[in-house]
Write a protein that holds these residues in place. Sequence first.
Motif, PDB file in Angstrom:
ATOM      1  N   GLN B   2       0.836  -1.197   0.000  1.00  0.00           N
ATOM      2  CA  GLN B   2       0.000   0.000   0.000  1.00  0.00           C
ATOM      3  C   GLN B   2       0.878   1.258   0.000  1.00  0.00           C
ATOM      4  O   GLN B   2       0.647   2.202  -0.753  1.00  0.00           O
ATOM      5  CB  GLN B   2      -0.898  -0.018   1.249  1.00  0.00           C
ATOM      6  N   MET B   3       1.926   1.241   0.858  1.00  0.00           N
ATOM      7  CA  MET B   3       2.831   2.386   0.956  1.00  0.00           C
ATOM      8  C   MET B   3       3.523   2.643  -0.388  1.00  0.00           C
ATOM      9  O   MET B   3       3.659   3.768  -0.819  1.00  0.00           O
ATOM     10  CB  MET B   3       3.897   2.137   2.041  1.00  0.00           C
ATOM     11  N   ASN B   4       3.940   1.560  -0.993  1.00  0.00           N
ATOM     12  CA  ASN B   4       4.626   1.697  -2.279  1.00  0.00           C
ATOM     13  C   ASN B   4       3.737   2.357  -3.324  1.00  0.00           C
ATOM     14  O   ASN B   4       4.179   3.179  -4.108  1.00  0.00           O
ATOM     15  CB  ASN B   4       5.082   0.327  -2.793  1.00  0.00           C
ATOM     16  N   ARG B   5       2.473   1.928  -3.266  1.00  0.00           N
ATOM     17  CA  ARG B   5       1.532   2.461  -4.242  1.00  0.00           C
ATOM     18  C   ARG B   5       1.356   3.973  -4.014  1.00  0.00           C
ATOM     19  O   ARG B   5       1.349   4.777  -4.947  1.00  0.00           O
ATOM     20  CB  ARG B   5       0.193   1.727  -4.105  1.00  0.00           C
ATOM     21  N   ARG B   6       1.247   4.321  -2.720  1.00  0.00           N
ATOM     22  CA  ARG B   6       1.101   5.743  -2.388  1.00  0.00           C
ATOM     23  C   ARG B   6       2.311   6.535  -2.872  1.00  0.00           C
ATOM     24  O   ARG B   6       2.193   7.637  -3.411  1.00  0.00           O
ATOM     25  CB  ARG B   6       0.973   5.924  -0.859  1.00  0.00           C
ATOM     26  N   LYS B   7       3.453   5.917  -2.605  1.00  0.00           N
ATOM     27  CA  LYS B   7       4.694   6.589  -2.995  1.00  0.00           C
ATOM     28  C   LYS B   7       4.729   6.792  -4.525  1.00  0.00           C
ATOM     29  O   LYS B   7       5.085   7.856  -5.026  1.00  0.00           O
ATOM     30  CB  LYS B   7       5.887   5.739  -2.541  1.00  0.00           C
ATOM     31  N   ALA B   8       4.305   5.721  -5.211  1.00  0.00           N
ATOM     32  CA  ALA B   8       4.293   5.782  -6.680  1.00  0.00           C
ATOM     33  C   ALA B   8       3.346   6.889  -7.157  1.00  0.00           C
ATOM     34  O   ALA B   8       3.661   7.650  -8.069  1.00  0.00           O
ATOM     35  CB  ALA B   8       3.866   4.438  -7.252  1.00  0.00           C
ATOM     36  N   LEU B   9       2.195   6.979  -6.488  1.00  0.00           N
ATOM     37  CA  LEU B   9       1.209   7.998  -6.869  1.00  0.00           C
ATOM     38  C   LEU B   9       1.771   9.394  -6.633  1.00  0.00           C
ATOM     39  O   LEU B   9       1.617  10.282  -7.477  1.00  0.00           O
ATOM     40  CB  LEU B   9      -0.079   7.819  -6.059  1.00  0.00           C
ATOM     41  N   ALA B  10       2.430   9.543  -5.482  1.00  0.00           N
ATOM     42  CA  ALA B  10       2.999  10.848  -5.149  1.00  0.00           C
ATOM     43  C   ALA B  10       4.060  11.235  -6.171  1.00  0.00           C
ATOM     44  O   ALA B  10       4.121  12.383  -6.628  1.00  0.00           O
ATOM     45  CB  ALA B  10       3.601  10.817  -3.738  1.00  0.00           C
ATOM     46  N   THR B  11       4.868  10.244  -6.537  1.00  0.00           N
ATOM     47  CA  THR B  11       5.925  10.496  -7.518  1.00  0.00           C
ATOM     48  C   THR B  11       5.318  10.909  -8.853  1.00  0.00           C
ATOM     49  O   THR B  11       5.761  11.857  -9.487  1.00  0.00           O
ATOM     50  CB  THR B  11       6.794   9.232  -7.711  1.00  0.00           C
ATOM     51  N   ALA B  12       4.254  10.181  -9.227  1.00  0.00           N
ATOM     52  CA  ALA B  12       3.586  10.473 -10.499  1.00  0.00           C
ATOM     53  C   ALA B  12       3.021  11.893 -10.469  1.00  0.00           C
ATOM     54  O   ALA B  12       3.138  12.641 -11.443  1.00  0.00           O
ATOM     55  CB  ALA B  12       2.481   9.460 -10.758  1.00  0.00           C
ATOM     56  N   ALA B  13       2.452  12.277  -9.333  1.00  0.00           N
ATOM     57  CA  ALA B  13       1.861  13.607  -9.216  1.00  0.00           C
ATOM     58  C   ALA B  13       2.944  14.673  -9.334  1.00  0.00           C
ATOM     59  O   ALA B  13       2.774  15.672 -10.039  1.00  0.00           O
ATOM     60  CB  ALA B  13       1.136  13.747  -7.883  1.00  0.00           C
ATOM     61  N   ALA B  14       4.076  14.418  -8.659  1.00  0.00           N
ATOM     62  CA  ALA B  14       5.174  15.374  -8.700  1.00  0.00           C
ATOM     63  C   ALA B  14       5.708  15.500 -10.125  1.00  0.00           C
ATOM     64  O   ALA B  14       6.001  16.593 -10.619  1.00  0.00           O
ATOM     65  CB  ALA B  14       6.291  14.935  -7.759  1.00  0.00           C
ATOM     66  N   PHE B  15       5.800  14.337 -10.785  1.00  0.00           N
ATOM     67  CA  PHE B  15       6.297  14.321 -12.156  1.00  0.00           C
ATOM     68  C   PHE B  15       5.354  15.103 -13.070  1.00  0.00           C
ATOM     69  O   PHE B  15       5.792  15.879 -13.914  1.00  0.00           O
ATOM     70  CB  PHE B  15       6.426  12.861 -12.627  1.00  0.00           C
ATOM     71  N   GLY B  16       4.040  14.912 -12.809  1.00  0.00           N
ATOM     72  CA  GLY B  16       3.038  15.625 -13.591  1.00  0.00           C
ATOM     73  C   GLY B  16       3.187  17.132 -13.441  1.00  0.00           C
ATOM     74  O   GLY B  16       3.146  17.873 -14.408  1.00  0.00           O
ATOM     75  N   ALA B  17       3.430  17.542 -12.189  1.00  0.00           N
ATOM     76  CA  ALA B  17       3.593  18.966 -11.912  1.00  0.00           C
ATOM     77  C   ALA B  17       4.807  19.509 -12.663  1.00  0.00           C
ATOM     78  O   ALA B  17       4.777  20.598 -13.221  1.00  0.00           O
ATOM     79  CB  ALA B  17       3.756  19.191 -10.412  1.00  0.00           C
TER      80      ALA B  17
END
Lengths: 97, 152
Positions: B2-17
């Motif tokens: 679950q944590m990994n997924r969150r981390k991945a999502l956060a990374t994706a969001a940052a990358f999007g920004a």
Amino acid sequence: MRATLGAGFTDVRVLMSHAMETGQRKDASGKVIPLHFIQNVTAKLNGKTVIEGEVSQAVSRNPVFSFRLKGGQKGDKLELSWLDNTGVTNKTDGTIA
Amino acid sequence: MQMNRRKALATAAAFGALLVAGLLRPVAAFAAWNKGAFGAKSAGDALKGLGVANAEPSAAIVIEAPQIAENGAVVPIEVMSNIPGTTALAVLIEKNPFPLAGRFEFMEGALPFVKLNVKMGETSDVRVIATAGGKHFVATKEVKVTIGGCGG
């Protein structure tokens, strides 16, 4: 864009297709047509910026600008780019003939 | 997991920004548009916005414009400075709602010359400011307009 070697300088002429709306005109239904105009114009010779222009909505529709460059040679690369007030940007490439 | 997924999502969001920031970057390649000067409703305020004061009249600024413009929507104006070391030319149409029509900076490789078509609402002086060596010079020419080019 047309760029030709003249007497001691290169004559550059460029046409930009743009509505250049002043924000003062109204359409058929009486609604004001919003401001829409080119704000920045940049000319580059062989990748080096030689002219930086800022213009207003007072420039006519489909603007034509003429510039003069010194020291240009046949085959030199020119790049004209613009940016309008809505963030749209465009670029024309040319070669000195 | 679950944590990994969150981390991945956060990374994706940052990358999007970052991507968005990247997409906006072409705007930064152009010099900032001088909103103060271009938004000024009088030639005096526009000159203040450009930081021009005490411009000295000069016959070395050549303004080619029609004496009488039949169509105010397209008035050809050609401007050239014979003042040595001219680095910038500004064109103001005094009686336009926003007088400043354009300002051009000339770097090494360009001659202080520009020709453009402008809209003129009514008969007005066309004022040109040349900047050379930190000093400002001015020349004016009147253009009579028979049909204005700003309204609908």
